[in-house]
Design a protein around this motif. Structure first.
Motif, PDB file in Angstrom:
ATOM      1  N   TYR A  42       0.881  -1.034  -0.117  1.00 49.38           N
ATOM      2  CA  TYR A  42      -0.074   0.047   0.031  1.00 49.38           C
ATOM      3  C   TYR A  42       0.848   1.176  -0.041  1.00 49.38           C
ATOM      4  N   ASP A  43       0.865   2.172  -1.181  1.00 51.65           N
ATOM      5  CA  ASP A  43       1.630   3.208  -1.260  1.00 51.65           C
ATOM      6  C   ASP A  43       0.784   4.565  -0.645  1.00 51.65           C
ATOM      7  N   ILE A  44       1.208   5.244   0.162  1.00 53.11           N
ATOM      8  CA  ILE A  44       0.518   6.452   0.779  1.00 53.11           C
ATOM      9  C   ILE A  44       1.032   7.331   0.251  1.00 53.11           C
ATOM     10  N   ASP A  45       0.122   8.417  -0.370  1.00 55.02           N
ATOM     11  CA  ASP A  45       0.713   9.571  -1.109  1.00 55.02           C
ATOM     12  C   ASP A  45       0.135  10.852  -0.112  1.00 55.02           C
ATOM     13  N   THR A  54       4.984   3.793   2.944  1.00 60.73           N
ATOM     14  CA  THR A  54       4.517   2.347   2.466  1.00 60.73           C
ATOM     15  C   THR A  54       4.132   1.217   3.617  1.00 60.73           C
ATOM     16  N   GLY A  97      -4.145   6.440  -1.026  1.00 61.91           N
ATOM     17  CA  GLY A  97      -2.899   5.832  -1.897  1.00 61.91           C
ATOM     18  C   GLY A  97      -3.545   4.616  -3.107  1.00 61.91           C
ATOM     19  N   ASN A  98      -2.913   3.854  -3.200  1.00 56.32           N
ATOM     20  CA  ASN A  98      -3.066   2.658  -3.950  1.00 56.32           C
ATOM     21  C   ASN A  98      -2.354   1.378  -3.616  1.00 56.32           C
ATOM     22  N   ASN A 105       3.921  10.718   3.363  1.00 54.89           N
ATOM     23  CA  ASN A 105       4.044   9.609   2.506  1.00 54.89           C
ATOM     24  C   ASN A 105       4.689   8.402   3.176  1.00 54.89           C
ATOM     25  N   ASN A 138      -6.994   1.440  -7.113  1.00 59.93           N
ATOM     26  CA  ASN A 138      -6.721   2.988  -7.081  1.00 59.93           C
ATOM     27  C   ASN A 138      -8.007   3.280  -5.959  1.00 59.93           C
TER      28      ASN A 138
END
Length: 293
Positions: free
Chosen positions: A49-52, A70, A282-283, A68, A268
Motif C-alpha cells: 500500500y503506497d501512501i501519498d 508504504t 493511495g493505491n 507519505n 486505486n
C-alpha cells in the motif's frame, strides 16, 4: 508525542489509520467468496500500500504537508477444509500469520521510521463453504488476536483484538461458468486499544467480475468499499466515521508447473473520508499464490 502523532499511531495490517479493524481491503477479488473443495491450502498474499497523503480527521481533505510512506505485508494463510458437513456446507478452519513492514515519513507528525515484524495473528475456527450448480457461498467467523507489538506508529500490531464475521457469494452468469460475479463482506467488532480507544465496528465489502479467457487465464474488474458503521469510544474518540472506496483490475493464471494459481491486482482509492484520526490515501498492489498441499 503531539496530538496528531497520537492520532495516527493506529496503522496496522489494515493498512489504514484507525479504520476500525484489522482486515485488509483488496485481499480478495474475483470469486473471493468461493471456498475450495476439501483439502489443505496455502494462500500467500503480498500486499503493498503506497501512501501519498493523509486526510484530515472528519474530512476528505489532504493535510497540506509531505506525508507519505508504504505498508508492505506478506500474509501467510493456511486453510483446512474437511470432509465434514455443517449446515449443508463443507466445514473448515484457517489461520493467518502476517509479516509487516512499515516505512513512514509523516511531516505533519514529525515522524519518520521503518520497522518489520510479525503482525497480529488471525484464528478462524469456522469456515463454511456451500456449492450449487451455478453459485458458491461462504460464511466464516474468527478473531484477530492482539499478539504483536503496538508501541510505535511503525510497529506491526494494532493494539487491540477484532472479532471478524464473513459472508458472501459467487454467481456464474453462463452455463460454462466462464463469467462470474462475486461479493464478499467482512464485519469487524473491535476491543479497546492500548491507548484507551475502542474503534467503531467496520464493514469491508469486496467485489469482482471475472471472465475466463481459457482454462488457465482469467481477467476482470475488482473493487472494495470500507465503512465505519459505529462511533469510536474512549480516549480521542469523536463522532466522525471513516470510509474508503477503490476500484481496480485483476488477472490470474493457473500454473501447471507449480500446481497452483497466481493472481495480481491493482487498486486505486478514489474516495476517502477520515474518522476520528487522520486517514491515508493511495493505491494497493496485490500478488497472491494459492497452492494446495
Amino acid at each position: 508525542m503531539n496530538k496528531l502523532l497520537i492520532g495516527i499511531v493506529c496503522f496496522g495490517l489494515s493498512l489504514s489509520a484507525c479504520a476500525g479493524g484489522h482486515y485488509v481491503p483488496g485481499i480478495e477479488g474475483i470469486k473471493g467468496a468461493s471456498v475450495p473443495p476439501p483439502g489443505n491450502y496455502y494462500l500467500g498474499y503480498l500486499v503493498k500500500y503506497d501512501i501519498d497523503a493523509l486526510k484530515a480527521p472528519g474530512t476528505d481533505t489532504d493535510i497540506p504537508t509531505n506525508n507519505n510512506g508504504t505498508v508492505t505485508a506478506i500474509a501467510n494463510r493456511i486453510v483446512h477444509i474437511t470432509n465434514t458437513k455443517l449446515l449443508g456446507a463443507d466445514y473448515g478452519m484457517e489461520v493467518i500469520i502476517p509479516v509487516i513492514n512499515k516505512d513512514f515519513n509523516f511531516s505533519a507528525a514529525g515522524y519518520a521510521d521503518e520497522k518489520t515484524a510479525v503482525g497480529d495473528i488471525f484464528i478462524g475456527p469456522v469456515v463454511l463453504g456451500w456449492h450449487g450448480d451455478r453459485w458458491d457461498a461462504v460464511g466464516a467467523a474468527g478473531i484477530w488476536l492482539d499478539t504483536a507489538n503496538s508501541a510505535e506508529m511503525a510497529s506491526a500490531g494494532n493494539g487491540y483484538r477484532s472479532v471478524m464475521l464473513t459472508g458472501g457469494g459467487t454467481t456464474y452468469l453462463n452455463a460454462d461458468k466462464s463469467l462470474s460475479a462475486s461479493a464478499l463482506m467482512r464485519y469487524e467488532i473491535n476491543s479497546k486499544d492500548d491507548a484507551g480507544l475502542e474503534p467503531g465496528d467496520q464493514i469491508s465489502f469486496e467485489w469482482g467480475i471475472g471472465k475466463k479467457i481459457n482454462n488457465n487465464v482469467e481477467l476482470g474488474l475488482v473493487g472494495y468499499d470500507q465503512w465505519q458503521v459505529s462511533k469510536d469510544k474512549g480516549t480521542g474518540s469523536t463522532t466522525n466515521k471513516f470510509s474508503k472506496h477503490a476500484i481496480g483490475v485483476e488477472g490470474s493464471y493457473f500454473s501447471t508447473t507449480i500446481g497452483g494459481v497466481l493472481k495480481a491486482a491493482y487498486y486505486n482509492e478514489y474516495a476517502i473520508e477520515a474518522g476520528s484520526n487522520p486517514a491515508p490515501s493511495g493505491n494497493t498492489i496485490r500478488l497472491t499464490l494459492i497452492k494446495p498441499f
